[in-house]
Design a protein around this motif. Structure first.
Motif, mmCIF file in Angstrom:
data_model
loop_
_atom_site.group_PDB
_atom_site.id
_atom_site.type_symbol
_atom_site.label_atom_id
_atom_site.label_comp_id
_atom_site.label_asym_id
_atom_site.label_seq_id
_atom_site.Cartn_x
_atom_site.Cartn_y
_atom_site.Cartn_z
ATOM 1 N N VAL A 106 62.539 42.579 27.942
ATOM 2 C CA VAL A 106 62.059 43.849 28.479
ATOM 3 C C VAL A 106 60.596 43.646 28.861
ATOM 4 N N ALA A 107 60.306 43.808 30.137
ATOM 5 C CA ALA A 107 58.933 43.629 30.609
ATOM 6 C C ALA A 107 58.290 44.993 30.813
ATOM 7 N N SER A 108 57.274 45.267 30.001
ATOM 8 C CA SER A 108 56.553 46.533 30.088
ATOM 9 C C SER A 108 55.054 46.277 29.920
ATOM 10 N N PRO A 109 54.467 45.498 30.845
ATOM 11 C CA PRO A 109 53.088 45.053 30.668
ATOM 12 C C PRO A 109 52.026 46.018 31.176
ATOM 13 N N GLY A 110 52.457 47.179 31.714
ATOM 14 C CA GLY A 110 51.480 48.100 32.269
ATOM 15 C C GLY A 110 50.978 47.625 33.620
ATOM 16 N N LEU A 111 49.811 48.134 34.009
ATOM 17 C CA LEU A 111 49.227 47.736 35.282
ATOM 18 C C LEU A 111 47.772 47.325 35.082
ATOM 19 N N LYS A 112 47.151 46.880 36.150
ATOM 20 C CA LYS A 112 45.768 46.411 36.123
ATOM 21 C C LYS A 112 44.863 47.435 36.785
ATOM 22 N N LEU A 113 43.859 47.905 36.051
ATOM 23 C CA LEU A 113 42.820 48.747 36.631
ATOM 24 C C LEU A 113 41.792 47.813 37.271
ATOM 25 N N ASP A 114 41.732 47.820 38.580
ATOM 26 C CA ASP A 114 40.935 46.823 39.294
ATOM 27 C C ASP A 114 39.529 47.360 39.603
ATOM 28 N N TRP A 115 38.711 47.481 38.557
ATOM 29 C CA TRP A 115 37.348 47.989 38.717
ATOM 30 C C TRP A 115 36.532 47.113 39.662
ATOM 31 N N ALA A 116 36.778 45.811 39.622
ATOM 32 C CA ALA A 116 35.989 44.871 40.418
ATOM 33 C C ALA A 116 36.271 44.982 41.914
ATOM 34 N N ALA A 117 37.325 45.693 42.294
ATOM 35 C CA ALA A 117 37.660 45.815 43.709
ATOM 36 C C ALA A 117 36.644 46.664 44.471
ATOM 37 N N ILE A 118 35.843 47.446 43.748
ATOM 38 C CA ILE A 118 34.820 48.284 44.383
ATOM 39 C C ILE A 118 33.455 47.700 44.050
ATOM 40 N N PRO A 119 32.783 47.076 44.996
ATOM 41 C CA PRO A 119 31.482 46.468 44.720
ATOM 42 C C PRO A 119 30.494 47.451 44.108
ATOM 43 N N GLY A 120 29.832 46.985 43.046
ATOM 44 C CA GLY A 120 28.821 47.786 42.393
ATOM 45 C C GLY A 120 29.331 48.702 41.310
ATOM 46 N N SER A 225 39.902 59.289 52.683
ATOM 47 C CA SER A 225 38.540 58.839 52.371
ATOM 48 C C SER A 225 38.578 57.970 51.118
ATOM 49 N N ARG A 226 38.266 56.695 51.272
ATOM 50 C CA ARG A 226 38.414 55.720 50.189
ATOM 51 C C ARG A 226 37.047 55.219 49.726
ATOM 52 N N LEU A 227 36.834 55.247 48.413
ATOM 53 C CA LEU A 227 35.591 54.714 47.846
ATOM 54 C C LEU A 227 35.582 53.196 48.002
ATOM 55 N N VAL A 228 34.508 52.665 48.605
ATOM 56 C CA VAL A 228 34.462 51.217 48.848
ATOM 57 C C VAL A 228 33.235 50.547 48.236
ATOM 58 N N ALA A 229 32.255 51.316 47.764
ATOM 59 C CA ALA A 229 31.077 50.719 47.129
ATOM 60 C C ALA A 229 30.321 51.789 46.369
ATOM 61 N N VAL A 230 29.607 51.348 45.317
ATOM 62 C CA VAL A 230 28.784 52.257 44.514
ATOM 63 C C VAL A 230 27.439 51.588 44.259
ATOM 64 N N ASP A 231 26.375 52.339 44.485
ATOM 65 C CA ASP A 231 25.028 51.913 44.101
ATOM 66 C C ASP A 231 24.570 52.863 43.012
ATOM 67 N N PRO A 233 22.047 52.813 40.545
ATOM 68 C CA PRO A 233 20.641 53.203 40.443
ATOM 69 C C PRO A 233 20.193 54.151 41.558
ATOM 70 N N ALA A 234 20.748 53.974 42.759
ATOM 71 C CA ALA A 234 20.400 54.867 43.873
ATOM 72 C C ALA A 234 21.267 56.116 43.900
ATOM 73 N N ARG A 235 22.259 56.179 42.995
ATOM 74 C CA ARG A 235 23.209 57.292 42.937
ATOM 75 C C ARG A 235 23.801 57.575 44.325
ATOM 76 N N THR A 236 24.373 56.536 44.883
ATOM 77 C CA THR A 236 24.975 56.635 46.214
ATOM 78 C C THR A 236 26.359 55.997 46.203
ATOM 79 N N ALA A 237 27.331 56.711 46.741
ATOM 80 C CA ALA A 237 28.700 56.200 46.877
ATOM 81 C C ALA A 237 29.010 56.031 48.353
ATOM 82 N N THR A 238 29.700 54.947 48.684
ATOM 83 C CA THR A 238 30.074 54.667 50.071
ATOM 84 C C THR A 238 31.570 54.853 50.234
ATOM 85 N N PHE A 239 31.949 55.641 51.249
ATOM 86 C CA PHE A 239 33.358 55.923 51.518
ATOM 87 C C PHE A 239 33.727 55.414 52.909
ATOM 88 N N GLU A 240 34.981 55.006 53.035
ATOM 89 C CA GLU A 240 35.492 54.533 54.330
ATOM 90 C C GLU A 240 36.653 55.411 54.759
#
Length: 417
Positions: A106-120, A225-231, A233-240
């Motif tokens: 029985v394979a029940s490994p869950g999924l991967k939260l890919d935090w690194a996919a969004i730079p910053g 609207s997809r989040l693609v980067a976070v800064d 310290p500058a409190r800025t989010a970039t969306f595509e």
């Protein structure tokens, strides 16, 4: 001299909701089975409770218990992780060394939260106003930000599907907005929801009730609207997003608070294995029986599977008995006998004290557990709130993980197409 290969009747990969519930259901039916669970984590989490932690309703400790206390008594816990699946040889390779064979898996490994996919993003989580209820350690920070925010912009994001609990990003938004409204601050806070998808919620029957709260909280909706980067310290989010000509356009938005739902994928160990589907890399199972489409002695359930249901704990609660029934039937030389209808549940916390209880199956078919006179899931109700905040955690700990199949008896006839 090579040590002989250890084998067992049933190997369960993953000691999360799906894995432990399946082990309990199997052993309830056949106590003499040799069941082994491969799971590396010392702690087990009731993840649906993290929304309420982020809303100041639960203490985080209420959502955590020791894995050792939850493994069924007749099952063997192997505290390790799988480094490779080898289904052609009925075995797995363990990260700690060695291999383990099985008659059924029985394979029940869950999924991967890919935090690194969004730079910053990874480097600023838990600081600079950036948080997520998708992590145990960050949900309390969500509540701190909500309490402290008096003015400015609060952004909430949702990545492309599929994700674990598709309603969770907006649950955080509604609970936060409700707190600001009750404390007279909402008029000074601009709330926006950036959803990579095209609609507020995938099952249209529940959208009207949700839109009433979008309007109440004056939330700006940004679809596609997809989040693609976070800064941080500058409190800025970039969306595509895409313009009218289909060209990708990027927009920077400043924020005081940013709640992120990270992109999510199948685990690397699954995507790199023969279990993976060509599309997405999820464990490729038959959606009705949850049996693997190529390996007859393998079943899958939970967030890591290819079945097109909502990835929720409620889905795993329904899937576990189906897997238990079908695995035993196949182990005995027969065919699967139970069927899963795609049930999933998303209790949408639209305000503190009220919930829209979305319950649905494959194709968005409504599958309510209660008649409308008792609990109308298409409307916000206090009964649904009490179910979420009081009953469901106990049903999870004392019911589902113990093999009690309340409201989860497997169907013995295939759902109509």
């Amino acid at each position: 001299m090579t040590a002989p290969l250890q084998t067992c009747d049933v190997l369960i990969v993953g000691g999360g909701a799906g894995g432990i519930a399946t082990a309990a259901s199997l052993l309830k039916r056949r106590p003499d089975l040799d069941v082994r669970i491969v799971e590396p984590s010392e702690d087990h989490f009731y993840q649906p409770g993290w929304t309420l932690v982020g809303g100041g309703v639960f203490r985080p400790e209420r959502t955590r218990r020791r894995t050792a206390d939850l493994i069924p008594g007749r099952a063997c816990w192997i505290r390790d992780s799988v480094a490779a699946f080898e289904p052609k040889h009925d075995r797995v390779r363990l990260a700690g060394g060695g291999t383990l064979g099985y008659r059924m898996m029985v394979a029940s490994p869950g999924l991967k939260l890919d935090w690194a996919a969004i730079p910053g993003l990874s480097g600023t989580l838990g600081q600079n106003g950036v948080t997520s209820n998708y992590r145990y350690d960050l949900a309390p920070y969500t509540w701190k930000l909500v309490q402290d925010l008096t003015h400015g912009r609060a952004l909430f994001t949702q990545p492309p599907m599929p994700i674990k609990c598709a309603g969770a990003p907006q649950k955080a938004m509604y609970l936060s907005s409700d707190h600001w409204l009750r404390n007279g601050r909402l008029k000074n806070i601009d709330v926006a929801f950036h959803n990579a998808g095209p609609v507020l919620f995938g099952v249209a029957d529940y959208v009207p009730a949700l839109m009433e709260y979008v309007e109440r909280y004056d939330i700006a909706l940004h679809f596609g609207s997809r989040l693609v980067a976070v800064d941080g310290p500058a409190r800025t989010a970039t969306f595509e997003s895409l313009d009218a000509d289909g060209k990708a356009v990027r927009t920077d938005r400043e924020f005081e608070m940013l709640h992120v739902c990270p992109p999510q994928t199948a685990p690397d160990v699954v995507r790199d294995s023969a279990l993976a589907a060509a599309a997405g890399g999820w464990i490729e199972v038959d959606p009705d029986t949850l049996r693997h489409v190529r390996f007859g002695n393998v079943f899958g359930l939970g967030d890591g599977c290819s079945s097109p249901n909502a990835k929720t704990a409620a889905a795993a609660r329904k899937q576990a008995p189906v897997v238990a029934e079908n695995l035993l039937a196949v182990l005995d030389g027969g065919d699967p006998v139970a069927f899963y209808d795609g049930y999933g549940s998303c209790p949408l916390t639209v305000e503190r004290g009220k919930i829209v209880l979305a319950e649905f199956g494959y194709g968005g078919k409504l599958l309510p557990s209660f008649p409308d006179w008792m609990l109308d899931g298409k409307r916000p109700t206090r009964r649904a709130w009490h179910l979420k905040a009081q009953a469901l955690p106990e049903i999870y700990w004392a019911g589902m993980l113990k093999g009690h199949e309340w409201l989860a008896k497997p169907q013995r006839t295939c759902p109509p197409v």
